[in-house]
Design an enzyme around this catalytic site. Structure first.
Site, PDB file in Angstrom:
ATOM      1  N   GLU A 427       0.863  -1.213  -0.104  1.00 36.87           N
ATOM      2  CA  GLU A 427       0.112  -0.102   0.004  1.00 36.87           C
ATOM      3  C   GLU A 427       0.851   1.031  -0.090  1.00 36.87           C
ATOM      4  O   GLU A 427       0.654   2.041   1.011  1.00 36.87           O
ATOM      5  CB  GLU A 427      -1.029  -0.106   1.312  1.00 36.87           C
ATOM      6  CG  GLU A 427      -1.969  -1.095   1.467  1.00 36.87           C
ATOM      7  CD  GLU A 427      -3.109  -0.957   0.508  1.00 36.87           C
ATOM      8  OE1 GLU A 427      -3.185  -0.078  -0.349  1.00 36.87           O
ATOM      9  OE2 GLU A 427      -4.202  -1.774   0.591  1.00 36.87           O
ATOM     10  N   GLU A 503      -3.738 -10.556   0.041  1.00 34.43           N
ATOM     11  CA  GLU A 503      -4.701 -10.721   1.263  1.00 34.43           C
ATOM     12  C   GLU A 503      -6.166 -11.050   0.640  1.00 34.43           C
ATOM     13  O   GLU A 503      -6.644 -10.458  -0.424  1.00 34.43           O
ATOM     14  CB  GLU A 503      -4.718  -9.179   1.880  1.00 34.43           C
ATOM     15  CG  GLU A 503      -3.441  -8.728   2.217  1.00 34.43           C
ATOM     16  CD  GLU A 503      -3.497  -7.116   2.890  1.00 34.43           C
ATOM     17  OE1 GLU A 503      -4.514  -6.776   3.182  1.00 34.43           O
ATOM     18  OE2 GLU A 503      -2.397  -6.538   2.916  1.00 34.43           O
TER      19      GLU A 503
END
Ligand code: IPT
Length: 984
Positions: A427, A503
């Site tokens: 991220e 994820e």
């Protein structure tokens, strides 16, 4: 959320000129340190641990105190003490802060606030007897958050940033035999904090070891083990590059060669399923280190990631370093405990989200057998709030710091066979700094694959990675028909890449739902190479209430100004590492052997879903059960099927059973021998095959008894009713309340959903609709010759939505039968949380027994791990202690249940069709009102029992897709029956 585009570099707003920034604010990675190198768990060079008790002083700002404490002779007798390794906020100094992606300080990179908690650490040490003369020495820090300045004997060594990465200084010339003084100043905030915006607690301190290492003349500066495997020839090729050169011996392979020399020999390869390691020694003039070599080759070939020539399927988890008492200071036993628990639950892969863990972790992965994605200590997620303006990842001034981080990770960890991918970070948008990291890594270590999720173009990566992609998108990707994205050339490249979900299946609170459906896609499409559940452990910090009751704290419990609540508790294990039902479910869904077949025909199909191992390490057994009782059992001979193969086997002739009884086969696979992670007999996989299905339980309908009238009461069989409300008040001698219609459940984190997922946040919608405050208007209480009918309209204030409910009671002998029919009125636009009855029984009925799904909880899309059987648990043990209390504890497919007191009194409940059975010592409303486990106070009078005809699925909307359509519990006309008998 992920960045989906390249952001152009935006120049910083012009500030008035100011003096050069101090070391903790400049963008450099540090000064004065040594270049990174390979880490050895063991060496024959002398080492001195500097862990232990240090003197400690906390200041509110970076400059409140000068550096005079670093001078020998400084009197620190007035200071506190702190252990090293530790985070000072977990030792009574300041407090932890939890934010997901928001920076807990104003965003003005690389500047940090004046309020910058600064911990001065001080200790003296003597060199131990026998510390070698000559050579050099290095002072090594394995992890300090977030920025340190270091002095030895009054001399400044330098500064560093990069919290979860090692940093070393040459100190040989400064050491004295006795009375050395080591001083370390640690700032909570630094320019490095901008690169460390992971979703976790901000925990400053020296949280990993500090070590003094002797570096003899001619010691190993660095070494790189290259050990590949040619699956066609069955040969391993070994070359160890070392500086300075020396010799390598591998006794088991009869090898003795020079460093830099390459040799090919027949070997057994390393895989996560067969973690074969060869002991070796690497010796230079000055130093000798033991190595454990695993031969394996990782490639992307024909759009598939292969190890040793075969496609691998990741059954993974994201692991943060966490301990409820010590935060990210995690000891070796805890690391091993994590990995053992993973292996016991069929997990074969770890992503080290979102930073390189303690270096010893990888030795354990090599030994126990796990595929690893080693992820760099890099996240700048908070820049999403500024549309990624100013993101350090695309500002070349930060590139040296980023490349430094990549190098520190790769150099430290490069000698572990378990690591198959390097991940650039998490991220952090996209940009030139990220590309520079990828280029550096590719150059240094072409033997592994590069991963990064945050760039859909996959410009810098070898694998297409997504997070929380919904099931239908995974299907599309599996078929390589995902919608085109970005530059056509890059789009074409991405389409040829293998796919993982780095994820998925957000394990926050009750859930995650929908695992089985993901697994189906992973197994159906060669391109889908599995995923990594978010995440391994709940980061709940151990705390106590004023009266000493222990509980786990989350964001907001430490008075934080900004926080993200219990979003930090989203693991498959609770903070104390007890498995949550999510882990049990995951184990079942990913089991490496599939057992199914046709039980009625007495045949079972065994499919080997391992990627490398055959089935010879397992033993199989069968059991034949009637109504949950095992009637016969035995061993099942299964051939040692190779990976990917399956066989149909005949089951023995089953014993005779009474007609009408429900019977089934349970077939299990267990470890044939003890491994490093579990003992002989450890269960790996199982399947249940119905042999004879249940014939609907005939609740006696005749002879039906007539009601008995009394003042204010109606008697019917063993039941006593309130004549005005029609409510059951007693069953034989047992006082009860209800049962009555109930639809509310304490919203799960997945019911509530994440704030950025606006559409299906039913937990909020249910509350708006008032499903937790339904009123029951009694329209009729009608006794007749064969029973009692009660008509009730169940509805909440301020809405015309209603559930018209008819309760039809009949009785025969000691059984009281209830047929419920429910008709929804109005426009129900959302699914119901559940549909069933709530009933209160005396608190003494604390022991439950049931025939149905168990032993753990299960909901419509989380019930793969529930087996049909006869189970017994106390009501207390039926609760799942989610860190933030929420709906839990339902057992699916229950045919009958009993609740009893120690004296044997109680109630037996049968259901047709089978029902969801929940029993707890508080109501759903009390459960929903609780913020932490100590808020749940057991009722002294009542055990509340839910007998549910339907439940809404769980999904994973707390950070992923909602409940899949088949598991949505739509409001629709429904009929269901129960029979109640008192146990006396
Ligand atoms: C994703 C993050 O990578 C991870 O650190 C964690 O925050 C997780 O989600 C949620 O618990 S980011 C998400 C907003 C897509």
């Amino acid at each position: 959320m992920s960045s989906t585009q390249h952001t152009p570099h935006t120049p910083h707003t012009q500030h008035p000129p100011h003096p050069p920034l101090p070391y903790y604010e400049d963008v450099s990675p540090g000064s004065g340190g040594l270049p990174p190198r390979a880490w050895s768990a063991e060496t024959d060079a002398a080492r001195l641990s500097l862990n232990g008790t240090w003197a400690f002083r906390l200041s509110p700002t970076a400059t409140a105190e000068d550096g005079s404490f670093a001078r020998p002779g400084y009197d620190a007798s007035g200071w506190d003490e702190i252990p090293v390794p530790a985070h000072w906020v977990l030792h009574g100094h300041g407090a932890p802060i939890y934010t997901n992606h928001l920076y807990p300080f104003p965003v003005d990179p690389p500047r940090v606030p004046t309020e910058n908690p600064t911990g001065d650490h001080l200790r003296g040490f003597d060199l131990p007897p026998g510390w070698p003369e000559g050579g050099d020495a290095v002072l090594r820090f394995e992890g300090v958050e977030s920025c340190a300045r270091v002095w030895l004997n009054g001399e400044e060594l330098g500064t560093f940033k990069g919290s979860r990465l090692p940093h070393e200084f040459a100190v040989g010339g400064l050491l004295r035999p006795r009375g050395n003084v080591l001083a370390v100043r640690v700032h909570q905030w630094s320019s490095g904090s901008y690169l460390e915006d992971q979703d976790q607690w901000w925990l400053p301190g020296i949280f990993r070891e500090v070590t003094l290492e002797h570096r003899p003349e001619g010691c190993l500066e660095d070494y790189f083990v290259h050990a590949s495997y040619d699956h066609v020839r069955g040969a391993g090729t070994l070359r160890i590059d070392a500086d300075p050169g020396g010799r390598v011996t591998v006794p088991e392979l009869g090898l003795d060669l020079a460093t830099g020399e390459s040799v090919s020999v027949p070997v057994e390869p390393w895989t996560a399923e067969t973690p074969r390691l060869y002991e070796a020694w690497l010796t230079t003039v000055g130093e000798s280190v033991p190595l454990r070599i695993g031969f394996r080759t990782v490639v992307v070939e024909d759009g598939v990631l292969k190890v040793n020539g075969r496609r691998v399927l990741f059954r993974g988890v994201n692991r943060h370093e966490f301990h409820p008492e010590s935060g990210r200071a995690v000891d070796l036993e805890t690391m091993r405990a994590d990995l053992v628990l993973m292996k016991q639950h069929n997990i074969n892969a770890v992503r080290t989200s979102h930073y390189p863990p303690h270096p010893a972790f990888f030795g354990l992965c090599d030994e126990l057998g796990l595929w690893v994605i080693d992820e760099c200590d890099l996240e700048t997620h908070g820049f999403v709030e500024m549309d990624w303006r100013g993101n350090p990842v695309d500002d070349t001034r930060w590139t040296p710091a980023l490349v430094d981080r990549a190098a520190r990770m790769v150099e430290r960890d490069k000698n572990h066979p378990s690591i198959v991918m390097w991940s650039l970070g998490n991220e952090c948008g996209t940009g030139r700094g990220l590309s520079a990291m990828a280029d550096w890594i590719r150059e240094r270590d072409p033997s592994r694959v590069i991963h990064y999720e945050g760039d859909l173009s996959c410009a810098d990566t070898d694998i297409y990675s997504r997070m929380y992609a919904p099931h239908d998108e995974v299907e599309q990707i599996g078929r390589r028909v995902e919608p085109p994205w970005g530059d056509p050339e890059l789009d074409a490249k991405r389409r040829r890449l293998p796919f993982i979900q780095c994820e998925y299946a957000h394990a926050m609170g009750n859930g995650p739902g929908g695992l089985s459906e993901y697994q189906r896609s992973f197994e159906a499409h060669e391109r889908c190479q599995g995923g990594f559940v978010w995440e391994w452990i709940d980061h709940g910090l151990a705390k106590r209430t004023a009266d000493g009751t222990p509980y786990f704290a989350y964001g907001g419990d430490f008075g934080e100004e900004l926080h993200d609540g219990n979003f930090v508790c989203d693991g498959l294990v609770f903070p104390d590492r007890t498995p949550s039902p999510g882990l049990t479910e995951y184990k079942k869904v990913i089991e490496p052997v599939r057992i199914d077949g046709d039980g009625a025909a007495g045949s079972v199909r065994i499919a080997n879903h391992h990627d490398f191992a055959d089935l010879s390490h397992l033993v199989f057994s069968w059991a034949y059960e009637a109504e949950g009782d095992v009637l016969a059992s035995g061993e099942l001979a299964v051939p040692p099927l190779g990976p990917g193969l399956a066989a149909e086997l005949k089951l023995p002739t089953p014993p005779e059973t009474e007609p009408g009884q429900e019977t089934r086969w349970t077939v299990e696979a267990r470890l044939a021998a003890t491994t490093a992670w579990a003992g002989t007999g450890h269960p790996v996989a199982w399947g249940q095959l119905p042999a004879r299905v249940r014939t609907e339980q005939p609740h006696p309908t005749a002879p039906q008894e007539a009601p008995r009238r009394d003042t204010g009461r109606i008697g019917l069989g063993p039941g006593t009713f309130d004549a005005a409300t029609g409510e059951l008040m007693a069953l034989g001698a047992l006082a009860v309340s209800g049962p009555r219609l109930d639809v509310w459940r304490a919203p799960t984190d997945n019911d509530n959903g994440a704030s950025w997922q606006p559409d299906e946040r039913y937990g909020l919608i249910w509350r708006e609709l008032g499903l937790h405050r339904m009123k029951h208007r009694v329209d009729a209480v009608e006794p007749d010759a064969t029973g009692l009918t009660v008509r009730v309209r169940v509805a909440a204030a301020a809405t015309d939505l209603a559930l018209d409910t008819v309760y039809r009671w009949t009785a025969a002998g000691d059984r009281l039968r209830l047929a419920v029919s429910v008709t929804p009125r109005g426009e129900w636009s959302c699914p119901l949380p559940r549909l069933g009855l709530r009933m209160g029984v005396p608190a003494s009925l604390g022991q439950a027994e049931w025939f149905g799904g168990g032993p753990g909880e299960g909901y419509p899309d989380t019930r793969a791990a529930c087996r049909l059987g006869r189970w017994a648990l106390s009501v207390d043990a039926m609760q799942t202690p989610y860190v933030r209390p929420q709906e839990n504890g339902a057992r699916p497919d229950v045919r009958w249940a009993r609740l009893s007191a120690p004296d044997g009194r109680g109630v037996r409940i049968e259901g047709a069709p089978p029902f969801w059975f929940t029993a707890r010592r508080w109501t759903g409303e009390q459960l929903a009102a609780a913020a932490h486990t100590p808020d749940l106070v057991a009722s002294e009078d009542t055990v509340w029992v839910n007998l549910d005809h339907g439940q809404q699925g769980i999904g994973s909307l707390s950070c992923g897709p909602g409940v899949l359509e088949p598991y949505r519990h739509r409001a629709a006309p429904a009929e269901f029956t129960f029979a109640f008998s008192p146990l006396e």
